[in-house]
Design a protein around this motif. Structure first.
Motif, PDB file in Angstrom:
ATOM      1  N   ILE A  91     -55.607 -62.724 -51.183  1.00 47.93           N
ATOM      2  CA  ILE A  91     -56.075 -62.892 -49.804  1.00 47.93           C
ATOM      3  C   ILE A  91     -57.438 -62.237 -49.579  1.00 47.93           C
ATOM      4  N   LEU A  92     -57.797 -61.267 -50.408  1.00 47.49           N
ATOM      5  CA  LEU A  92     -59.052 -60.529 -50.197  1.00 47.49           C
ATOM      6  C   LEU A  92     -60.241 -61.175 -50.902  1.00 47.49           C
ATOM      7  N   GLY A  93     -60.057 -62.347 -51.446  1.00 49.11           N
ATOM      8  CA  GLY A  93     -61.180 -63.086 -52.015  1.00 49.11           C
ATOM      9  C   GLY A  93     -61.740 -62.513 -53.305  1.00 49.11           C
ATOM     10  N   GLY A  94     -60.965 -61.701 -54.015  1.00 47.11           N
ATOM     11  CA  GLY A  94     -61.402 -61.199 -55.308  1.00 47.11           C
ATOM     12  C   GLY A  94     -62.191 -59.902 -55.276  1.00 47.11           C
ATOM     13  N   THR A  95     -62.370 -59.294 -54.092  1.00 52.78           N
ATOM     14  CA  THR A  95     -63.080 -58.015 -54.047  1.00 52.78           C
ATOM     15  C   THR A  95     -62.330 -56.940 -54.817  1.00 52.78           C
ATOM     16  N   ILE A  96     -61.008 -57.086 -54.866  1.00 54.41           N
ATOM     17  CA  ILE A  96     -60.150 -56.245 -55.703  1.00 54.41           C
ATOM     18  C   ILE A  96     -59.392 -57.218 -56.603  1.00 54.41           C
ATOM     19  N   PRO A  97     -59.361 -56.983 -57.911  1.00 58.33           N
ATOM     20  CA  PRO A  97     -58.681 -57.919 -58.811  1.00 58.33           C
ATOM     21  C   PRO A  97     -57.207 -58.122 -58.466  1.00 58.33           C
ATOM     22  N   GLN A  98     -56.714 -59.350 -58.621  1.00 53.59           N
ATOM     23  CA  GLN A  98     -55.315 -59.660 -58.338  1.00 53.59           C
ATOM     24  C   GLN A  98     -54.360 -58.976 -59.303  1.00 53.59           C
ATOM     25  N   GLU A  99     -54.820 -58.661 -60.501  1.00 61.51           N
ATOM     26  CA  GLU A  99     -53.966 -58.073 -61.532  1.00 61.51           C
ATOM     27  C   GLU A  99     -53.934 -56.551 -61.432  1.00 61.51           C
ATOM     28  N   LEU A 100     -53.839 -56.022 -60.222  1.00 62.44           N
ATOM     29  CA  LEU A 100     -53.916 -54.572 -60.053  1.00 62.44           C
ATOM     30  C   LEU A 100     -52.580 -53.860 -60.201  1.00 62.44           C
ATOM     31  N   LEU A 101     -51.468 -54.606 -60.276  1.00 62.05           N
ATOM     32  CA  LEU A 101     -50.144 -54.008 -60.418  1.00 62.05           C
ATOM     33  C   LEU A 101     -49.412 -54.603 -61.615  1.00 62.05           C
ATOM     34  N   TYR A 102     -48.527 -53.818 -62.218  1.00 62.57           N
ATOM     35  CA  TYR A 102     -47.694 -54.323 -63.298  1.00 62.57           C
ATOM     36  C   TYR A 102     -46.604 -55.256 -62.771  1.00 62.57           C
ATOM     37  N   GLY A 103     -46.129 -55.034 -61.565  1.00 61.58           N
ATOM     38  CA  GLY A 103     -45.076 -55.854 -60.960  1.00 61.58           C
ATOM     39  C   GLY A 103     -45.510 -56.336 -59.595  1.00 61.58           C
ATOM     40  N   ASP A 104     -44.559 -56.795 -58.803  1.00 59.61           N
ATOM     41  CA  ASP A 104     -44.852 -57.257 -57.450  1.00 59.61           C
ATOM     42  C   ASP A 104     -45.100 -56.075 -56.522  1.00 59.61           C
ATOM     43  N   ALA A 105     -46.015 -56.256 -55.595  1.00 58.55           N
ATOM     44  CA  ALA A 105     -46.297 -55.224 -54.595  1.00 58.55           C
ATOM     45  C   ALA A 105     -45.049 -55.004 -53.737  1.00 58.55           C
ATOM     46  N   PRO A 106     -44.677 -53.743 -53.525  1.00 58.37           N
ATOM     47  CA  PRO A 106     -43.451 -53.475 -52.768  1.00 58.37           C
ATOM     48  C   PRO A 106     -43.578 -53.836 -51.289  1.00 58.37           C
ATOM     49  N   GLN A 107     -42.467 -54.192 -50.714  1.00 58.26           N
ATOM     50  CA  GLN A 107     -42.316 -54.335 -49.271  1.00 58.26           C
ATOM     51  C   GLN A 107     -41.037 -53.593 -48.915  1.00 58.26           C
ATOM     52  N   ASP A 108     -41.203 -52.314 -48.631  1.00 58.67           N
ATOM     53  CA  ASP A 108     -40.062 -51.412 -48.484  1.00 58.67           C
ATOM     54  C   ASP A 108     -40.405 -50.412 -47.382  1.00 58.67           C
ATOM     55  N   PRO A 109     -39.530 -50.209 -46.397  1.00 57.33           N
ATOM     56  CA  PRO A 109     -39.834 -49.277 -45.308  1.00 57.33           C
ATOM     57  C   PRO A 109     -40.034 -47.830 -45.769  1.00 57.33           C
ATOM     58  N   ASN A 110     -39.570 -47.514 -46.978  1.00 58.76           N
ATOM     59  CA  ASN A 110     -39.723 -46.148 -47.499  1.00 58.76           C
ATOM     60  C   ASN A 110     -40.960 -45.983 -48.378  1.00 58.76           C
ATOM     61  N   VAL A 111     -41.751 -47.045 -48.521  1.00 62.15           N
ATOM     62  CA  VAL A 111     -42.980 -46.992 -49.318  1.00 62.15           C
ATOM     63  C   VAL A 111     -44.156 -47.305 -48.401  1.00 62.15           C
ATOM     64  N   TRP A 112     -45.105 -46.402 -48.352  1.00 62.08           N
ATOM     65  CA  TRP A 112     -46.309 -46.573 -47.534  1.00 62.08           C
ATOM     66  C   TRP A 112     -47.526 -46.568 -48.451  1.00 62.08           C
ATOM     67  N   GLU A 113     -48.590 -47.212 -48.006  1.00 61.19           N
ATOM     68  CA  GLU A 113     -49.840 -47.253 -48.755  1.00 61.19           C
ATOM     69  C   GLU A 113     -50.818 -46.227 -48.168  1.00 61.19           C
ATOM     70  N   CYS A 114     -51.528 -45.539 -49.041  1.00 56.49           N
ATOM     71  CA  CYS A 114     -52.546 -44.572 -48.633  1.00 56.49           C
ATOM     72  C   CYS A 114     -53.916 -45.144 -49.012  1.00 56.49           C
ATOM     73  N   THR A 115     -54.789 -45.312 -48.018  1.00 58.41           N
ATOM     74  CA  THR A 115     -56.122 -45.875 -48.241  1.00 58.41           C
ATOM     75  C   THR A 115     -57.171 -45.106 -47.445  1.00 58.41           C
ATOM     76  N   ARG A 116     -58.414 -45.488 -47.685  1.00 62.25           N
ATOM     77  CA  ARG A 116     -59.574 -44.909 -47.005  1.00 62.25           C
ATOM     78  C   ARG A 116     -59.585 -43.381 -47.084  1.00 62.25           C
ATOM     79  N   VAL A 117     -59.260 -42.871 -48.260  1.00 66.21           N
ATOM     80  CA  VAL A 117     -59.251 -41.425 -48.512  1.00 66.21           C
ATOM     81  C   VAL A 117     -60.690 -40.971 -48.743  1.00 66.21           C
ATOM     82  N   PHE A 118     -61.102 -39.947 -48.010  1.00 63.40           N
ATOM     83  CA  PHE A 118     -62.468 -39.445 -48.184  1.00 63.40           C
ATOM     84  C   PHE A 118     -62.550 -37.967 -47.839  1.00 63.40           C
ATOM     85  N   VAL A 119     -63.550 -37.317 -48.406  1.00 64.61           N
ATOM     86  CA  VAL A 119     -63.967 -35.972 -48.011  1.00 64.61           C
ATOM     87  C   VAL A 119     -65.444 -36.090 -47.679  1.00 64.61           C
ATOM     88  N   SER A 120     -65.841 -35.577 -46.544  1.00 64.58           N
ATOM     89  CA  SER A 120     -67.230 -35.674 -46.107  1.00 64.58           C
ATOM     90  C   SER A 120     -68.186 -35.075 -47.138  1.00 64.58           C
TER      91      SER A 120
END
Length: 196
Positions: A91-120
């Protein structure tokens, strides 16, 4: 140094902090890293900044020192879910490769994604370790409060050198990738040991 978890429900309680977090993200990702991301009014944002996400700001005297975003892997907004899954689905048009996981991306209420991590970039080197520790503590506490037992993230390829030092138990869940001019890898961070 303070830690604040922001949501659409509580941003009115924190003055300019929410906007300042997005301004700090712009500085880190658009200005410093030269990433091609959406921006408006001096703030960086994307399609995952919805009421389903939470944002954690490490701040002091009005200055945002660091931050990150947590999004449930069950999130849905139009055609989007969360970044790692959307990349895998193409869906992201290839900006991130589709082969980024060994299996299927989880859809689980106990699994959250962490993004946009930065230190000034303005944080002096001698304080960075303290800021990193504050971030790890905030990430663990906030994720556990949200019901997460695991976090997943697309992170810098050298994660194995510093995750352990930060007290994080993690494993690779995808191959090492070259994105732009850097090495990245998807990891799963186990929070089960942080149940106390």
């Amino acid at each position: 140094m303070q830690t604040t978890t922001l949501s659409f429900s509580n941003i009115h309680n924190h003055g300019e902090l929410f906007a300042n977090l997005f301004r700090a993200r712009r500085q880190s990702f658009i200005v410093q890293k030269n990433w091609d991301l959406p921006e408006a009014e001096g703030m960086e944002f994307d399609q995952y900044d919805t009421p389903q996400s939470r944002w954690v700001a490490i701040h002091d005297l009005g200055q945002v020192m660091a931050g990150f975003r947590l999004t449930p892997t069950t999130a849905r907004c139009g055609i989007y879910s969360y970044m790692i899954r959307d990349a895998q689905q193409g869906i992201l048009g290839g900006t991130i490769p589709q082969e980024l996981l060994y299996g299927d991306a989880p859809q689980d209420p106990n699994v959250w994604e962490c993004t946009r991590v930065f230190v000034s970039h303005t944080i002096p080197q001698q304080y960075r370790r303290t800021v990193h520790k504050q971030m790890v503590d905030a990430m663990t506490v906030t994720a556990r409060e949200l019901g997460a037992t695991k976090l997943i993230a697309l992170t810098a390829g050298n994660w194995s050198r510093w995750y352990g030092r930060c007290g994080l138990e993690a494993e690779a869940i995808g191959p090492m990738l070259t994105i732009d001019d850097g090495k990245f890898q998807c990891v799963s961070i186990n929070l089960a040991a942080k149940l106390h």
